[in-house]
Design a protein around this motif. Structure first.
Motif, PDB file in Angstrom:
ATOM      1  N   GLY A 152       0.797  -1.214   0.000  1.00 29.28           N
ATOM      2  CA  GLY A 152       0.000   0.000   0.000  1.00 29.28           C
ATOM      3  C   GLY A 152       0.833   1.269   0.000  1.00 29.28           C
ATOM      4  O   GLY A 152       0.367   2.315  -0.450  1.00 29.28           O
ATOM      5  N   ASP A 153       2.057   1.184   0.503  1.00 31.62           N
ATOM      6  CA  ASP A 153       2.942   2.342   0.552  1.00 31.62           C
ATOM      7  C   ASP A 153       4.154   2.200  -0.359  1.00 31.62           C
ATOM      8  O   ASP A 153       4.715   3.205  -0.807  1.00 31.62           O
ATOM      9  CB  ASP A 153       3.440   2.582   1.977  1.00 31.62           C
ATOM     10  CG  ASP A 153       2.314   2.967   2.915  1.00 31.62           C
ATOM     11  OD1 ASP A 153       1.454   3.764   2.500  1.00 31.62           O
ATOM     12  OD2 ASP A 153       2.285   2.461   4.052  1.00 31.62           O
ATOM     13  N   ALA A 154       4.579   0.965  -0.602  1.00 35.75           N
ATOM     14  CA  ALA A 154       5.785   0.730  -1.398  1.00 35.75           C
ATOM     15  C   ALA A 154       5.735  -0.647  -2.033  1.00 35.75           C
ATOM     16  O   ALA A 154       5.022  -1.541  -1.563  1.00 35.75           O
ATOM     17  CB  ALA A 154       7.034   0.861  -0.530  1.00 35.75           C
ATOM     18  N   LEU A 155       6.486  -0.796  -3.096  1.00 35.87           N
ATOM     19  CA  LEU A 155       6.653  -2.105  -3.741  1.00 35.87           C
ATOM     20  C   LEU A 155       8.031  -2.639  -3.391  1.00 35.87           C
ATOM     21  O   LEU A 155       9.031  -1.913  -3.449  1.00 35.87           O
ATOM     22  CB  LEU A 155       6.528  -2.000  -5.262  1.00 35.87           C
ATOM     23  CG  LEU A 155       5.124  -1.720  -5.790  1.00 35.87           C
ATOM     24  CD1 LEU A 155       4.974  -0.242  -6.102  1.00 35.87           C
ATOM     25  CD2 LEU A 155       4.846  -2.547  -7.034  1.00 35.87           C
ATOM     26  N   ARG A 156       8.063  -3.909  -3.046  1.00 33.44           N
ATOM     27  CA  ARG A 156       9.321  -4.586  -2.732  1.00 33.44           C
ATOM     28  C   ARG A 156       9.611  -5.574  -3.865  1.00 33.44           C
ATOM     29  O   ARG A 156       8.868  -6.531  -4.060  1.00 33.44           O
ATOM     30  CB  ARG A 156       9.204  -5.304  -1.394  1.00 33.44           C
ATOM     31  CG  ARG A 156      10.538  -5.793  -0.829  1.00 33.44           C
ATOM     32  CD  ARG A 156      10.337  -6.380   0.564  1.00 33.44           C
ATOM     33  NE  ARG A 156       9.828  -5.385   1.483  1.00 33.44           N
ATOM     34  CZ  ARG A 156      10.598  -4.552   2.171  1.00 33.44           C
ATOM     35  NH1 ARG A 156      11.914  -4.598   2.030  1.00 33.44           N
ATOM     36  NH2 ARG A 156      10.054  -3.688   3.014  1.00 33.44           N
ATOM     37  N   LEU A 157      10.684  -5.305  -4.607  1.00 37.85           N
ATOM     38  CA  LEU A 157      11.034  -6.115  -5.773  1.00 37.85           C
ATOM     39  C   LEU A 157      12.233  -6.995  -5.428  1.00 37.85           C
ATOM     40  O   LEU A 157      13.336  -6.487  -5.218  1.00 37.85           O
ATOM     41  CB  LEU A 157      11.364  -5.209  -6.962  1.00 37.85           C
ATOM     42  CG  LEU A 157      10.419  -4.025  -7.217  1.00 37.85           C
ATOM     43  CD1 LEU A 157      10.905  -3.227  -8.417  1.00 37.85           C
ATOM     44  CD2 LEU A 157       8.985  -4.494  -7.400  1.00 37.85           C
TER      45      LEU A 157
END
Length: 294
Positions: A15-20
């Motif tokens: 919801g706040d950031a994407l973790r790749l």
């Protein structure tokens, strides 16, 4: 939370950031594996798309221009195995990929994240110290200095000067160009007051790249340096105190009413703040100073 797990990697959105997180499949490029897990704040995103094929598709992230020093340094020249913002998706996982895409798009809409360019990096760039050997040399960067050392394949005219150390404060930019076809690539550091048109083969501030396996890692060095240089789109520094005392902006001209001049100055500050020239803190300080004078 939305998550999609593939051989190519795992993408998670909270919801706040994407973790790749890159996968361990042999198709994953060396640059992605070396870069490791990447956290992309939502405000750095301009969009996301899913491209479907018969056997496999691709999730693609589009970042706001200027948000990532890696993308800035590479100029969109990273090929798919090395691009951390692409994920290969098996056709039987299209449903999950579509759900993931909608979750990110909905968050962008709800948070009203603009898609326009930014004037500061929103990602930190690769961590340092960093050292990479490729082409005709080795480049190390500790966050303050760049060190170039040559190998036996270096042109004699360039190697004769020996290893070089460049202070970050002496650099105005960095260029990374991958090898393409018969054209060699390079990693070049642009030194203040020392312009050159020499090919990388002879330039003592550049490493020549021939298209070998480790060449893409030089892009990490370029990104690490770029992240610590002034953002190319950043406006000229304007300190609130300077804004307050600059005669052309704050001091009322002869015959003008002080109160009207201060009101006009408040409107000017508001425009500078909305356009991104002033940060929230700078705007607040300057506004308070003018209100006190009123």
């Amino acid at each position: 939370m939305a998550e999609i797990i593939q051989k190519d990697g795992t993408w998670t959105f909270d919801g706040d950031a994407l973790r790749l997180t890159p996968g361990r499949d042999k198709s994953v490029g060396l640059l992605r594996r070396t870069l490791g897990e990447l956290v992309v704040p939502l405000r750095a995103l301009a969009g996301i798309s899913l491209e479907q094929g018969k056997r496999a598709g691709r999730l693609r992230l589009r970042l706001r221009d200027g948000a990532d020093p890696l993308l800035h340094a590479t100029g969109g020249r990273l090929t798919e195995p090395h691009d951390p913002y692409r994920l290969i998706v098996d056709s039987d996982r299209y449903g999950v990929a579509e759900y993931f895409t909608e979750e990110v798009r909905t968050a962008l809409l709800l948070d009203q994240v603009p898609g326009d360019p930014v004037t500061e990096y929103l990602l930190p760039g690769p961590s340092v110290p960093l050292s990479v050997s490729a082409g005709d040399g080795t480049v190390g960067f500790d966050g303050e200095r760049v060190r170039l050392e040559w190998n036996w394949k270096t042109e004699d005219a360039k190697a004769a000067a020996g290893a070089r150390t460049l202070a970050l404060t002496d650099l105005t930019g960095v260029e990374w160009q991958p090898a393409a076809g018969l054209e060699n690539g390079h990693l070049r550091f642009l030194v203040r007051h020392s312009p050159t048109k020499a090919p990388a083969k002879y330039d003592p501030n550049a490493v020549e790249l021939w298209g070998f396996k480790k060449d893409p890692l030089m892009a990490l060095v370029a990104a690490a340096v770029q992240a610590r240089l002034p953002h190319p789109a950043a406006p000229a520094d304007e300190h609130p105190r300077e804004l307050e005392t600059a005669p052309s902006r704050t001091a009322p001209a002869a015959g003008e009413d002080d109160h009207d001049a201060l009101l006009r100055r408040l409107r000017e500050l508001g425009e500078l703040h909305r356009s991104g020239v002033l940060t929230d803190e700078e705007f607040t300080l300057a506004k308070q100073a003018i209100l006190k004078r009123m």
